[in-house]
Design a protein around this motif. Structure first.
Motif, PDB file in Angstrom:
ATOM      1  N   ALA A 250       0.838  -1.207   0.000  1.00 17.51           N
ATOM      2  CA  ALA A 250       0.000   0.000   0.000  1.00 17.51           C
ATOM      3  C   ALA A 250       0.869   1.252   0.000  1.00 17.51           C
ATOM      4  O   ALA A 250       0.550   2.241  -0.668  1.00 17.51           O
ATOM      5  CB  ALA A 250      -0.911  -0.011   1.225  1.00 17.51           C
ATOM      6  N   VAL A 251       1.985   1.187   0.717  1.00 18.65           N
ATOM      7  CA  VAL A 251       2.935   2.311   0.718  1.00 18.65           C
ATOM      8  C   VAL A 251       3.483   2.528  -0.683  1.00 18.65           C
ATOM      9  O   VAL A 251       3.628   3.659  -1.159  1.00 18.65           O
ATOM     10  CB  VAL A 251       4.083   2.045   1.713  1.00 18.65           C
ATOM     11  N   ARG A 252       3.772   1.429  -1.354  1.00 20.32           N
ATOM     12  CA  ARG A 252       4.282   1.522  -2.738  1.00 20.32           C
ATOM     13  C   ARG A 252       3.266   2.202  -3.660  1.00 20.32           C
ATOM     14  O   ARG A 252       3.622   3.035  -4.484  1.00 20.32           O
ATOM     15  CB  ARG A 252       4.574   0.104  -3.257  1.00 20.32           C
ATOM     16  N   ASP A 253       1.989   1.851  -3.493  1.00 17.57           N
ATOM     17  CA  ASP A 253       0.960   2.338  -4.415  1.00 17.57           C
ATOM     18  C   ASP A 253       0.436   3.726  -4.055  1.00 17.57           C
ATOM     19  O   ASP A 253       0.063   4.484  -4.945  1.00 17.57           O
ATOM     20  CB  ASP A 253      -0.195   1.337  -4.468  1.00 17.57           C
ATOM     21  N   ALA A 254       0.355   4.024  -2.765  1.00 17.87           N
ATOM     22  CA  ALA A 254      -0.209   5.326  -2.366  1.00 17.87           C
ATOM     23  C   ALA A 254       0.344   5.705  -0.987  1.00 17.87           C
ATOM     24  O   ALA A 254      -0.346   5.565   0.029  1.00 17.87           O
ATOM     25  CB  ALA A 254      -1.726   5.259  -2.347  1.00 17.87           C
ATOM     26  N   GLU A 255       1.584   6.152  -0.959  1.00 21.48           N
ATOM     27  CA  GLU A 255       2.254   6.425   0.323  1.00 21.48           C
ATOM     28  C   GLU A 255       1.532   7.508   1.129  1.00 21.48           C
ATOM     29  O   GLU A 255       1.364   7.375   2.338  1.00 21.48           O
ATOM     30  CB  GLU A 255       3.702   6.841   0.057  1.00 21.48           C
ATOM     31  N   SER A 256       1.088   8.539   0.450  1.00 15.57           N
ATOM     32  CA  SER A 256       0.443   9.655   1.158  1.00 15.57           C
ATOM     33  C   SER A 256      -0.831   9.206   1.867  1.00 15.57           C
ATOM     34  O   SER A 256      -1.110   9.596   3.004  1.00 15.57           O
ATOM     35  CB  SER A 256       0.123  10.781   0.176  1.00 15.57           C
ATOM     36  N   ARG A 257      -1.613   8.357   1.191  1.00 15.12           N
ATOM     37  CA  ARG A 257      -2.858   7.878   1.797  1.00 15.12           C
ATOM     38  C   ARG A 257      -2.579   7.009   3.021  1.00 15.12           C
ATOM     39  O   ARG A 257      -3.272   7.098   4.033  1.00 15.12           O
ATOM     40  CB  ARG A 257      -3.668   7.088   0.770  1.00 15.12           C
ATOM     41  N   VAL A 258      -1.575   6.136   2.893  1.00 16.24           N
ATOM     42  CA  VAL A 258      -1.231   5.264   4.021  1.00 16.24           C
ATOM     43  C   VAL A 258      -0.770   6.105   5.204  1.00 16.24           C
ATOM     44  O   VAL A 258      -1.137   5.854   6.360  1.00 16.24           O
ATOM     45  CB  VAL A 258      -0.130   4.261   3.605  1.00 16.24           C
ATOM     46  N   ARG A 259       0.007   7.127   4.927  1.00 18.93           N
ATOM     47  CA  ARG A 259       0.474   8.013   5.995  1.00 18.93           C
ATOM     48  C   ARG A 259      -0.704   8.775   6.612  1.00 18.93           C
ATOM     49  O   ARG A 259      -0.775   8.965   7.822  1.00 18.93           O
ATOM     50  CB  ARG A 259       1.497   9.004   5.417  1.00 18.93           C
ATOM     51  N   PHE A 260      -1.650   9.147   5.753  1.00 16.81           N
ATOM     52  CA  PHE A 260      -2.800   9.937   6.210  1.00 16.81           C
ATOM     53  C   PHE A 260      -3.685   9.149   7.187  1.00 16.81           C
ATOM     54  O   PHE A 260      -4.240   9.714   8.131  1.00 16.81           O
ATOM     55  CB  PHE A 260      -3.623  10.384   4.996  1.00 16.81           C
ATOM     56  N   ILE A 261      -3.798   7.833   6.975  1.00 18.47           N
ATOM     57  CA  ILE A 261      -4.675   7.052   7.857  1.00 18.47           C
ATOM     58  C   ILE A 261      -3.953   6.582   9.123  1.00 18.47           C
ATOM     59  O   ILE A 261      -4.514   5.810   9.899  1.00 18.47           O
ATOM     60  CB  ILE A 261      -5.286   5.839   7.117  1.00 18.47           C
TER      61      ILE A 261
END
Length: 387
Positions: A250-261
């Protein structure tokens, strides 16, 4: 029913669970085991005059390919699943190789050219008066093996801690990794670093008392390399099939989103990066006694870029594709650099471009790509007929 299923799941061996839904992994491990058995018999049992005999040189060559395959596997973990295009992954391989080389140099003892029981030959030649402090302990095999994993892991931890916390990503991170390995290469070229300078470490005699020139030792090293490759594959598979692995992807695909949650993204990246560096260090340690030398050229950015090509050609993000790519490209390099030495780099570059354009998932993704194209054609035809 539910209780029965739970009991069945509990009885399922860990190995079977790891390879569940991984047809490519099962085939790869089966082929590795069969190759290990076949090569051992062909070298030690079948007489040299037979057509089916494999020479000590052939065993060493295969051992080198599989050490490279373990290195490619570790890179695939970082690039294919974490999304970090590391252009300096060869640095971890080289550090593991140097740790092993230092132990093998200490094993030589007074059998060197100058007969010094403590100082390696190159240190005697360079007028060293005593052993540098960072060489202490490498006369012990278990300490050296610990350093094979610890030194690359420590470098990866420090480098990853600084870059991931600073949120350096993308092409900037790739350039920094390349700068790291280039800086190490320049440092190890210096004679006063205490690592043999341009010549590196060589002229190894034995390991744990076993003669490195004997067939049985070479076969033993080959079998250990195959075993390490299988273990490396299973460790990688355990990581990517776990909850941690799903977060990593998930970090690979959308790091910002993973960090956001709420996930601490840098911790997940750091874990995978350090594990991959330690695997690369083990690959380097297996490479050195089989090839017989380690020098600063292994730190060169060109070598690290070649690793990228192995993984891209085999298939990024599949694990077994990295193994396939490393073995195929290394074998091709051995052949073409002997038959057509001037054409090899052009052929490698052309192969990389063709794979990038027409096989984005590499050789291991050909079957899936053909299935997708067939399905798209069928779907399009049905839509046209319906219209």
């Amino acid at each position: 029913m539910s209780a029965t299923m739970t009991a069945t799941q509990k009885r399922t061996p860990v190995l079977v669970k790891l390879l569940e839904h991984d047809r490519g992994g099962k085939i790869t491990i089966s082929l590795l085991i069969l190759t290990a058995i076949w090569v051992s018999i062909a070298n030690l049992v079948i007489p040299p005059e037979s057509l089916f005999h494999i020479s000590a040189y052939g065993v060493t060559l295969l051992g080198k390919y599989f050490a490279f395959a373990l290195l490619a596997l570790s890179l695939d973990l970082v690039w294919g699943y974490l999304g970090i295009l590391s252009l300096g992954h060869g640095a971890f391989f080289a550090l593991g190789g140097y740790a092993m080389g230092m132990h093998l140099m200490r094993e030589i003892g007074d059998r060197g050219v100058y007969g010094d029981p403590v100082l390696p030959d190159f240190m005697v030649f360079l007028n060293y008066q005593e052993l540098p402090w960072f060489w202490y302990g490498f006369d012990n095999f278990f300490f050296a093996m610990l350093m094979v994993m610890f030194i690359p892991g420590l470098l990866a931890f420090v480098f990853g801690w600084l870059t991931f916390r600073s949120r350096v990503t993308g092409v900037y991170l790739s350039i920094i990794t390349q700068a790291l390995t280039f800086a190490l290469m320049l440092a190890f070229f210096r004679n006063d670093m205490g690592f043999g300078g341009n010549n590196g470490l060589t002229d190894f005699k034995d390991v744990l008392g076993f003669d490195l020139q004997s067939d049985s030792t070479r076969v033993g090293l080959f079998l250990i390399t195959v075993f390490a490759l299988i273990v490396g594959y299973l460790i990688s598979r355990a990581i990517i099939t776990s909850k941690l692995g799903r977060v990593v992807m998930a970090v690979r695909d959308a790091e910002s989103r993973v960090r956001f949650i709420g996930y601490r993204v840098e911790h997940f990246k750091l874990f995978v990066f350090v594990v991959a560096a330690m695997m690369a260090g083990v690959a380097g340690a297996l490479y050195v006694p089989q090839v017989g030398i380690i020098n600063p050229a292994v730190f060169s950015p060109l070598f690290s870029i070649e690793l990228i090509i192995w993984v891209a050609i085999g298939g990024r993000g599949t694990l077994y594709g990295a193994i396939l790519g490393a073995v195929l490209v290394s074998f091709s390099k051995t052949y073409f650099t002997g038959a057509f030495p001037e054409a090899w780099l052009y052929a490698l570059g052309a192969l990389f471009v063709l794979v990038t354009l027409f096989l984005p998932k590499g050789i291991s993704g050909i079957q899936q790509q053909l299935k997708t194209q067939k399905w798209v054609k069928k779907f399009t035809k049905e839509k046209v007929n319906a219209a």
